[in-house]
Enzyme design. Structure first.
Site, PDB file in Angstrom:
ATOM      1  N   GLU A  24      -5.849  15.260   1.050  1.00  0.00           N
ATOM      2  CA  GLU A  24      -6.276  14.371   2.126  1.00  0.00           C
ATOM      3  C   GLU A  24      -6.054  15.046   3.475  1.00  0.00           C
ATOM      4  O   GLU A  24      -4.937  15.462   3.802  1.00  0.00           O
ATOM      5  CB  GLU A  24      -5.482  13.068   2.035  1.00  0.00           C
ATOM      6  CG  GLU A  24      -5.704  12.332   0.716  1.00  0.00           C
ATOM      7  CD  GLU A  24      -4.588  11.360   0.370  1.00  0.00           C
ATOM      8  OE1 GLU A  24      -3.717  11.142   1.237  1.00  0.00           O
ATOM      9  OE2 GLU A  24      -4.593  10.833  -0.752  1.00  0.00           O
ATOM     10  N   GLU A  55      -4.732   9.735  -4.998  1.00  0.00           N
ATOM     11  CA  GLU A  55      -3.932  10.801  -5.593  1.00  0.00           C
ATOM     12  C   GLU A  55      -4.235  11.018  -7.074  1.00  0.00           C
ATOM     13  O   GLU A  55      -4.283  12.155  -7.547  1.00  0.00           O
ATOM     14  CB  GLU A  55      -2.437  10.501  -5.389  1.00  0.00           C
ATOM     15  CG  GLU A  55      -1.929  10.759  -3.982  1.00  0.00           C
ATOM     16  CD  GLU A  55      -2.343   9.692  -2.986  1.00  0.00           C
ATOM     17  OE1 GLU A  55      -2.227   9.928  -1.764  1.00  0.00           O
ATOM     18  OE2 GLU A  55      -2.792   8.611  -3.429  1.00  0.00           O
ATOM     19  N   PHE A  78       2.306  12.842   1.717  1.00  0.00           N
ATOM     20  CA  PHE A  78       3.724  12.522   1.879  1.00  0.00           C
ATOM     21  C   PHE A  78       4.331  12.284   0.504  1.00  0.00           C
ATOM     22  O   PHE A  78       3.639  11.855  -0.427  1.00  0.00           O
ATOM     23  CB  PHE A  78       3.933  11.287   2.766  1.00  0.00           C
ATOM     24  CG  PHE A  78       3.840  11.570   4.233  1.00  0.00           C
ATOM     25  CD1 PHE A  78       4.920  12.105   4.930  1.00  0.00           C
ATOM     26  CD2 PHE A  78       2.666  11.315   4.921  1.00  0.00           C
ATOM     27  CE1 PHE A  78       4.830  12.371   6.283  1.00  0.00           C
ATOM     28  CE2 PHE A  78       2.570  11.577   6.282  1.00  0.00           C
ATOM     29  CZ  PHE A  78       3.664  12.115   6.965  1.00  0.00           C
ATOM     30  N   PHE A  81       3.783   9.210  -1.636  1.00  0.00           N
ATOM     31  CA  PHE A  81       2.411   8.954  -2.073  1.00  0.00           C
ATOM     32  C   PHE A  81       2.099   9.614  -3.421  1.00  0.00           C
ATOM     33  O   PHE A  81       0.980   9.498  -3.920  1.00  0.00           O
ATOM     34  CB  PHE A  81       1.404   9.480  -1.042  1.00  0.00           C
ATOM     35  CG  PHE A  81       1.534   8.859   0.322  1.00  0.00           C
ATOM     36  CD1 PHE A  81       2.351   7.761   0.538  1.00  0.00           C
ATOM     37  CD2 PHE A  81       0.834   9.383   1.400  1.00  0.00           C
ATOM     38  CE1 PHE A  81       2.469   7.191   1.803  1.00  0.00           C
ATOM     39  CE2 PHE A  81       0.947   8.826   2.669  1.00  0.00           C
ATOM     40  CZ  PHE A  81       1.777   7.731   2.869  1.00  0.00           C
ATOM     41  N   HIS A 124       7.904   7.885   3.147  1.00  0.00           N
ATOM     42  CA  HIS A 124       7.633   9.179   3.773  1.00  0.00           C
ATOM     43  C   HIS A 124       8.825  10.126   3.750  1.00  0.00           C
ATOM     44  O   HIS A 124       8.740  11.235   4.286  1.00  0.00           O
ATOM     45  CB  HIS A 124       7.207   8.978   5.235  1.00  0.00           C
ATOM     46  CG  HIS A 124       5.863   8.343   5.395  1.00  0.00           C
ATOM     47  ND1 HIS A 124       5.609   7.055   5.021  1.00  0.00           N
ATOM     48  CD2 HIS A 124       4.701   8.831   5.891  1.00  0.00           C
ATOM     49  CE1 HIS A 124       4.342   6.761   5.279  1.00  0.00           C
ATOM     50  NE2 HIS A 124       3.769   7.822   5.810  1.00  0.00           N
TER      51      HIS A 124
END
Length: 319
Positions: A24, A55, A78, A81, A124
């Site tokens: 991304e 993902e 991150f 994710f 994060h």
């Protein structure tokens, strides 16, 4: 480290036209942390591919590309994710080669920003390495310096096995030397980065710099710490670790992740099994707390620092 990773990826793309970067915002933006900055402009949108926010789809597509002879490098934007892609990683990517009796290789690198110390929001600042270290079929590494980042990303891309590549966000910006001529340390080798005699301290990724700071402070008090950078979380190179523990008689393991059922737990158990008669104290762990990662204003309480490491060193020396 950002620039070192960028240079390593650039060299891998130039050396092998089967290398593809996917993720991304990795294209014109160059990624959230600018690790892929300028790569799409140089190598084109067919080799540095901006993907949808999906993902599972990114990793699934990479698996298909690997089966067709490509070497995808996937960026997870991150660390928190990565879990939408967890099923693809643990049930497909990790098992594909074994499922086909070695006839299919999976030369995929999954780059994951790792750990805390950046003041970010929920999802994060995770340290999820233990989930993947538990899964057979994955190689897992974590550089702690720009030099290692430059060489290790290239070694990971050259591997015919899937590699989880955890990049410590806390070390993205501090500067360090990169020797472009030095033969690299093998990808899965641990390494002594500071010699000492009293206590061995061990970590990987961003925690290595915390241990080095603790070693400096300990030296002021006449305590000599030997600092080891694990570098490879799976497989683990126990040789330098056991040699050090047999010399010092004590081991403290540091990590940002929670301590329960963790990589630090595995290290403590294995060192106890293999060097029991050399130990003068129990193997101690300094870890994040067994809670969800807190809001940014509390991260300095949650994450281990030099003081917490030194407190464990004092306990080890008290035995």
């Amino acid at each position: 480290m950002v620039k070192a990773l960028n240079a390593g990826l650039r060299k891998a793309l130039a050396d092998n036209d089967k290398v593809i970067i996917m993720g991304e915002d990795v294209g014109p933006l160059g990624g959230v942390f600018r690790v892929t900055e300028g790569l799409q402009q140089q190598f084109g949108a067919q080799r540095v591919v901006d993907t949808p926010l999906a993902e599972a789809g990114i990793i699934g597509s990479a698996i298909g590309l690997a089966m067709r002879g490509y070497r995808p490098v996937v960026e997870i934007q991150f660390n928190g994710f990565i879990f939408p892609g967890f099923d693809q990683i643990t049930t497909q990517l990790a098992k594909m080669t074994n499922r086909h009796s070695g006839r299919i290789s999976m030369p995929i690198v999954i780059r994951v920003p790792h750990g805390g110390h950046i003041g970010a929001v929920e999802h994060h600042q995770e340290a999820p390495e233990a989930y993947f270290a538990h899964t057979a079929g994955l190689r897992i590494v974590a550089p702690s310096t720009p030099h290692d980042a430059y060489w290790m990303i290239q070694e990971a891309i050259a591997s015919d096995d899937p590699v989880m590549f955890f990049e410590p966000m806390s070390r993205y910006w501090p500067k360090g030397e990169v020797d472009l001529t030095q033969n690299p340390t093998p990808l899965h080798a641990s390494r002594v980065v500071r010699t000492g005699t009293d206590v061995t301290v061990l970590a990987w990724g961003g925690m290595v710099s915390v241990l080095l700071r603790a070693a400096e402070l300990a030296a002021d008090e006449g305590i000599s710490l030997e600092v080891i950078d694990l570098r490879s979380i799976s497989p683990i190179d126990y040789g330098p670790i056991l040699e050090s523990v047999r010399k010092t008689g004590r081991l403290v393991v540091g990590q940002e992740a929670p301590g329960n059922v963790s990589v630090a737990s595995e290290l403590a158990a294995t060192v106890t099994e293999k060097a029991f008669y050399s130990l003068e104290a129990p193997v101690l762990r300094v870890t994040g707390f067994d809670t969800p990662f807190p809001p940014a204003k509390l991260e300095d309480i949650y994450l281990p620092d030099a003081d917490r490491v030194l407190e464990a060193v004092d306990r080890a020396l008290a035995y």
